[in-house]
Design an enzyme around this catalytic site. Sequence first.
Site, PDB file in Angstrom:
ATOM      1  N   GLY A   1       0.786  -1.231   0.000  1.00 53.31           N
ATOM      2  CA  GLY A   1       0.000   0.000   0.000  1.00 53.31           C
ATOM      3  C   GLY A   1       0.818   1.282   0.000  1.00 53.31           C
ATOM      4  O   GLY A   1       0.317   2.338   0.393  1.00 53.31           O
ATOM      5  N   SER A   2       2.064   1.225  -0.501  1.00 57.03           N
ATOM      6  CA  SER A   2       2.839   2.477  -0.524  1.00 57.03           C
ATOM      7  C   SER A   2       2.230   3.474  -1.519  1.00 57.03           C
ATOM      8  O   SER A   2       2.272   4.686  -1.297  1.00 57.03           O
ATOM      9  CB  SER A   2       4.322   2.224  -0.833  1.00 57.03           C
ATOM     10  N   ASN A   3       1.647   2.962  -2.602  1.00 57.90           N
ATOM     11  CA  ASN A   3       0.972   3.882  -3.536  1.00 57.90           C
ATOM     12  C   ASN A   3      -0.284   4.468  -2.907  1.00 57.90           C
ATOM     13  O   ASN A   3      -0.588   5.645  -3.102  1.00 57.90           O
ATOM     14  CB  ASN A   3       0.649   3.170  -4.852  1.00 57.90           C
TER      15      ASN A   3
ATOM     16  N   MET B   1      -3.190  -7.832  -6.990  1.00 62.55           N
ATOM     17  CA  MET B   1      -2.509  -8.900  -7.712  1.00 62.55           C
ATOM     18  C   MET B   1      -3.443  -9.954  -8.316  1.00 62.55           C
ATOM     19  O   MET B   1      -3.057 -11.108  -8.472  1.00 62.55           O
ATOM     20  CB  MET B   1      -1.483  -9.577  -6.781  1.00 62.55           C
ATOM     21  N   ARG B   2      -4.650  -9.562  -8.638  1.00 63.81           N
ATOM     22  CA  ARG B   2      -5.573 -10.480  -9.303  1.00 63.81           C
ATOM     23  C   ARG B   2      -6.086  -9.830 -10.581  1.00 63.81           C
ATOM     24  O   ARG B   2      -6.225  -8.607 -10.645  1.00 63.81           O
ATOM     25  CB  ARG B   2      -6.777 -10.793  -8.404  1.00 63.81           C
ATOM     26  N   LEU B   3      -6.370 -10.690 -11.569  1.00 60.76           N
ATOM     27  CA  LEU B   3      -6.950 -10.180 -12.804  1.00 60.76           C
ATOM     28  C   LEU B   3      -8.444  -9.952 -12.576  1.00 60.76           C
ATOM     29  O   LEU B   3      -9.128 -10.840 -12.066  1.00 60.76           O
ATOM     30  CB  LEU B   3      -6.727 -11.216 -13.915  1.00 60.76           C
TER      31      LEU B   3
ATOM     32  N   ASN C   1      -4.536   1.577 -13.429  1.00 62.63           N
ATOM     33  CA  ASN C   1      -3.539   0.717 -12.778  1.00 62.63           C
ATOM     34  C   ASN C   1      -2.157   1.328 -12.971  1.00 62.63           C
ATOM     35  O   ASN C   1      -1.931   2.095 -13.913  1.00 62.63           O
ATOM     36  CB  ASN C   1      -3.574  -0.678 -13.404  1.00 62.63           C
TER      37      ASN C   1
ATOM     38  N   HIS D   1       1.909   0.048 -13.282  1.00 63.83           N
ATOM     39  CA  HIS D   1       2.690  -1.168 -13.528  1.00 63.83           C
ATOM     40  C   HIS D   1       4.173  -0.806 -13.645  1.00 63.83           C
ATOM     41  O   HIS D   1       4.517   0.160 -14.328  1.00 63.83           O
ATOM     42  CB  HIS D   1       2.201  -1.842 -14.816  1.00 63.83           C
TER      43      HIS D   1
HETATM   44  C1  GRF Z   1       3.744  -1.348  -7.444  1.00 63.88           C
HETATM   45  O1  GRF Z   1       5.096  -1.469  -7.717  1.00 63.88           O
HETATM   46  C2  GRF Z   1       2.929  -1.368  -8.706  1.00 63.88           C
HETATM   47  O2  GRF Z   1       3.656  -0.994  -9.831  1.00 63.88           O
HETATM   48  C3  GRF Z   1       2.502  -2.798  -8.840  1.00 63.88           C
HETATM   49  O3  GRF Z   1       2.366  -3.266  -7.528  1.00 63.88           O
HETATM   50  C4  GRF Z   1       3.214  -2.522  -6.663  1.00 63.88           C
HETATM   51  C5  GRF Z   1       2.396  -2.100  -5.482  1.00 63.88           C
HETATM   52  O4  GRF Z   1       3.174  -1.495  -4.498  1.00 63.88           O
HETATM   53  N1  GRF Z   1       1.279  -2.893  -9.612  1.00 63.88           N
HETATM   54  P1  GRF Z   1       2.501  -0.903  -3.186  1.00 63.88           P
HETATM   55  O5  GRF Z   1       1.622  -1.991  -2.595  1.00 63.88           O
HETATM   56  O6  GRF Z   1       1.720   0.310  -3.585  1.00 63.88           O
HETATM   57  O7  GRF Z   1       3.654  -0.580  -2.277  1.00 63.88           O
END
Ligand code: GRF
Length: 181
Positions: free
Chosen positions: A13-15, A80-82, A98, A100
């Site tokens: 969840g860093s994003n 991490m799921r489609l 999303n 990536h």
């Molecule tokens: C990120 O690196 C993103 O590119 C990928 O999953 C990772 C999630 O990181 N889709 P976080 O959970 O937000 O730290």
Amino acid sequence: MCSNIAVLLSGNGSNLKAIIDKGTKVSFVASNNPKALGLQIAKNANIPSYSWKNVSELEEEVLKLIIEYNVKLLVLAGYMRLLSKNFVNSLPSKFIVNVHPSLLPNYKGMNAIKQALDDSAQYTGVTIHYVDEGMDSGSIIKQNIIKINENDTEETLKDRLQKIEHRLYSDIIKSILIKNQ
Ligand code: GRF
């Protein structure tokens, strides 16, 4: 800004944290992983958080929550799921985004950073894209490129890519919300 987003995640969840810190209103966070650290980040920020291990159930409930919270944009942040075809088609086009860690269409799917290193790629980067029913295949909104150094490891590269993600993703989300107002 009062437009609501919702976030789906499976891990750290860093994003999510970067998005919250930039001041975007997050209505709820949902995860397929009850132990995801991102759920704790949501709780600490007083954001309602939900988890369902069963992905069909998660999708069904998230669709209901999107209506309930009047969500304007669904943000995948390490989910991490489609998503199923049915789920994606139940929402308007350009409703899901999303992030990536590669320059799509290169290195789709899991382990994108390792794929780039194993391939001896000279460059990699971050892609922000709309989500369709395919795997990392929706239309690209923005890409940011970086050079891979000779001594880069998965950890060093991930660290640099995540710094870009945290800035770029929250900025793009804000600009989409403003554009859609
Ligand atoms: C990120 O690196 C993103 O590119 C990928 O999953 C990772 C999630 O990181 N889709 P976080 O959970 O937000 O730290």
